[in-house]
Design a protein around this motif. Sequence first.
Motif, PDB file in Angstrom:
ATOM      1  N   UNK A 136       0.846  -1.430   0.187  1.00 17.78           N
ATOM      2  CA  UNK A 136       0.004  -0.088   0.070  1.00 17.78           C
ATOM      3  C   UNK A 136       0.873   1.458   0.000  1.00 17.78           C
ATOM      4  N   UNK A 137       0.252   2.493  -0.338  1.00 18.38           N
ATOM      5  CA  UNK A 137       1.137   3.464  -0.221  1.00 18.38           C
ATOM      6  C   UNK A 137       0.061   4.828  -0.400  1.00 18.38           C
ATOM      7  N   UNK A 138       0.749   5.851   0.279  1.00 13.61           N
ATOM      8  CA  UNK A 138      -0.246   6.936   0.125  1.00 13.61           C
ATOM      9  C   UNK A 138       0.733   8.155   0.054  1.00 13.61           C
ATOM     10  N   UNK A 139       0.350   9.338  -0.748  1.00 12.79           N
ATOM     11  CA  UNK A 139       1.142  10.453  -1.090  1.00 12.79           C
ATOM     12  C   UNK A 139       0.614  11.610  -0.712  1.00 12.79           C
ATOM     13  N   UNK A 140       1.496  12.686  -0.375  1.00 11.17           N
ATOM     14  CA  UNK A 140       1.257  13.993  -0.169  1.00 11.17           C
ATOM     15  C   UNK A 140       2.167  15.052  -0.822  1.00 11.17           C
ATOM     16  N   UNK A 281       3.276  12.178  -6.827  1.00 10.19           N
ATOM     17  CA  UNK A 281       4.369  11.547  -6.287  1.00 10.19           C
ATOM     18  C   UNK A 281       4.363   9.948  -6.838  1.00 10.19           C
ATOM     19  N   UNK A 282       3.931   9.704  -8.061  1.00  9.87           N
ATOM     20  CA  UNK A 282       3.877   8.504  -8.699  1.00  9.87           C
ATOM     21  C   UNK A 282       3.724   8.556 -10.252  1.00  9.87           C
ATOM     22  N   UNK A 283       4.504   7.586 -10.675  1.00  9.08           N
ATOM     23  CA  UNK A 283       4.529   7.485 -12.422  1.00  9.08           C
ATOM     24  C   UNK A 283       4.599   5.879 -12.716  1.00  9.08           C
ATOM     25  N   UNK A 284       3.718   5.739 -13.818  1.00 13.23           N
ATOM     26  CA  UNK A 284       3.696   4.384 -14.360  1.00 13.23           C
ATOM     27  C   UNK A 284       4.785   4.006 -15.570  1.00 13.23           C
ATOM     28  N   UNK A 285       5.356   2.917 -15.634  1.00 11.51           N
ATOM     29  CA  UNK A 285       6.076   2.686 -16.648  1.00 11.51           C
ATOM     30  C   UNK A 285       6.192   1.104 -17.194  1.00 11.51           C
ATOM     31  N   UNK A 286       6.371   0.902 -18.676  1.00 13.62           N
ATOM     32  CA  UNK A 286       6.342  -0.408 -18.724  1.00 13.62           C
ATOM     33  C   UNK A 286       4.780  -0.997 -18.780  1.00 13.62           C
ATOM     34  N   UNK A 287       4.648  -2.274 -18.786  1.00 16.38           N
ATOM     35  CA  UNK A 287       3.234  -2.954 -18.789  1.00 16.38           C
ATOM     36  C   UNK A 287       2.378  -2.321 -17.704  1.00 16.38           C
ATOM     37  N   UNK A 288       2.892  -1.815 -16.693  1.00 21.43           N
ATOM     38  CA  UNK A 288       1.750  -1.086 -15.811  1.00 21.43           C
ATOM     39  C   UNK A 288       1.075   0.191 -16.485  1.00 21.43           C
ATOM     40  N   UNK A 289       1.668   0.688 -17.589  1.00 19.42           N
ATOM     41  CA  UNK A 289       1.156   1.663 -18.283  1.00 19.42           C
ATOM     42  C   UNK A 289       0.465   1.468 -19.517  1.00 19.42           C
ATOM     43  N   UNK A 290       1.114   0.208 -20.162  1.00 18.05           N
ATOM     44  CA  UNK A 290       0.438   0.038 -21.492  1.00 18.05           C
ATOM     45  C   UNK A 290       0.594  -1.691 -21.851  1.00 18.05           C
ATOM     46  N   UNK A 291      -0.335  -2.214 -21.963  1.00 17.64           N
ATOM     47  CA  UNK A 291      -0.158  -3.604 -22.398  1.00 17.64           C
ATOM     48  C   UNK A 291      -0.686  -3.969 -23.974  1.00 17.64           C
ATOM     49  N   UNK A 292      -0.029  -4.057 -25.022  1.00 17.36           N
ATOM     50  CA  UNK A 292      -0.622  -4.218 -26.270  1.00 17.36           C
ATOM     51  C   UNK A 292      -0.171  -5.837 -26.778  1.00 17.36           C
TER      52      UNK A 292
END
Length: 403
Positions: A136-140, A281-292
Motif C-alpha cells: 500500500x502507499x499514500x502520497x502528499x 508522487x507516482x509514475x507508471x512505466x512498462x506494462x503497468x502503463x500499457x499492454x498491447x
Amino acid sequence: MLDILVAGGGYVGLSVAVSIKKAAPHLNIMVVDAAPEDAWKRDGRASAIAAAASRLLDALGLWSEILPQAQPINRMVITDSKLADPVRPVFLTFDGKVADGQPFAHMVPNPAMIGPLLRAAGELGVDLRFATTVVSYRADQRCATATLSTGEVIEARLLVACDGAKSKLRDAAGIKTVHWDYGQSGIVTTVEHERPHEGVAEEHFLPAGPFAILPLPGNRSSLVWNERTADADALVNGDELVFEAELERRFGHKLGNLRVVGPRRAYPLGLTLARSFIAQRFVLAGDAAHGIHPISGQGLNLGFKDVAALAETIVDADRLGLDIGAENVLERYQTWRRFDTFRMGVTTDVLNRLFSNDITPIRLMRDFGLGLVDRMPSLKNFFINQASIASGADPKLLGGTMP
C-alpha cells in the motif's frame, strides 16, 4: 528518505534504476520485486530487442555483455494464409539492417538481459529487495509513503510502478484504464530444429491470429503462437503429441524435424492503456502503463522507451535543482510517452483485427496492401525505422548517449 522507490524488478524497473543511478549517482534508489532473488535464472523466454533499445543498453554499458548471447534478425518474412493452404505465399519481406548497418532487432534470452541489469544495479549502489512488494502507499505534497510486505515503511520523493499489466499500484493510485480482451492467448515456447534458420524471422498471419517464428542462437527458435483462448489452453494443457502435431502444421518442414525444448505457456491477450501515466508522487512505466498485442513485437521496446524518457526527465530536473517528484516535472514524461503509446496501441489493435479473421474481401485487401508495401522500398524503410531508429525528438538514451 529515498529519492526513488521502484516497484518491480523486471527489465523496465531495473533499467529505470540503472539509467537514473548511472547519470545521477547521488540519488538514493531502491528496487523491490515480488520474485525470489534467483527466479530470473529459470526464465526460458526470449524477447525481441529493437535497435534503439540495444543502443540504450549500450549506453548503460551492458550491450557488449548481452550481445554474445543474442541472435540478430537478418530478415523478416510475412505470409497470409489459411491453415489448410498447401502453400503460404510471401507477401512482404524486410531486410534486417537499419541505416547504420546494424540489425533492426535481436532476439535475446531473458536471463541474458536480467543478469547484467542486476549486476549493474548492485555495482551502482541500488538497494535491491527481493521477495518484497509494495502492499500500500499514500502520497502528499512532501513524499510517497509505501508499506512493504516486510512491514517496513518507506518514504520516497517518487514511486515508480513497474509492476506489470495487472498493476495493483496503478489501481491504488486511482488511475483508470482503457481495456478490452481479444479472446486470444499467446502460446510461448522454444523449439529446436534440424536445419539453421539463417537469422530469418517469420510471421504467418492465420485466421486465429499470428504465428511468429523468431530465431535464437543455434538451431533454435522462439515461438509466439496466437490462438483463441479456449484452444490455446487445450493445447498447452493437453497431450504433448497433439501439441507437436499442431505446431508442425503451422511451423512447416523447411527447417527439418522439430522438438519442443521449452515449457509451454499461454498468456491471455488484450489491450490495456492507462488513462494517465502519473499521479501525485507516482509514475507508471512498462506494462503497468500499457499492454498491447504482440503482433508487432513492440511491447518490451515500448517499455524501454518509457525508461529513456523517465530517466531523462528525472535527471534533467535533478540537475536544475527541481523536485523530481513534482507534478510539473512528471508531466514532461507523460507528454513524451502517452501519445506514442496510444498510437502503438491503436496500431496493434487494428492490425490484429485486420489479420485475425478469414473474411475473403478483407483478406484480399490486406494482401494487396502487403504486396504494395513490399514493392516500395522507401515505405518499407519507414516501417523499419519507426521501430529501430531514434529521432531527434526522442530521449538521448535511445540514440546511445546518457542524459
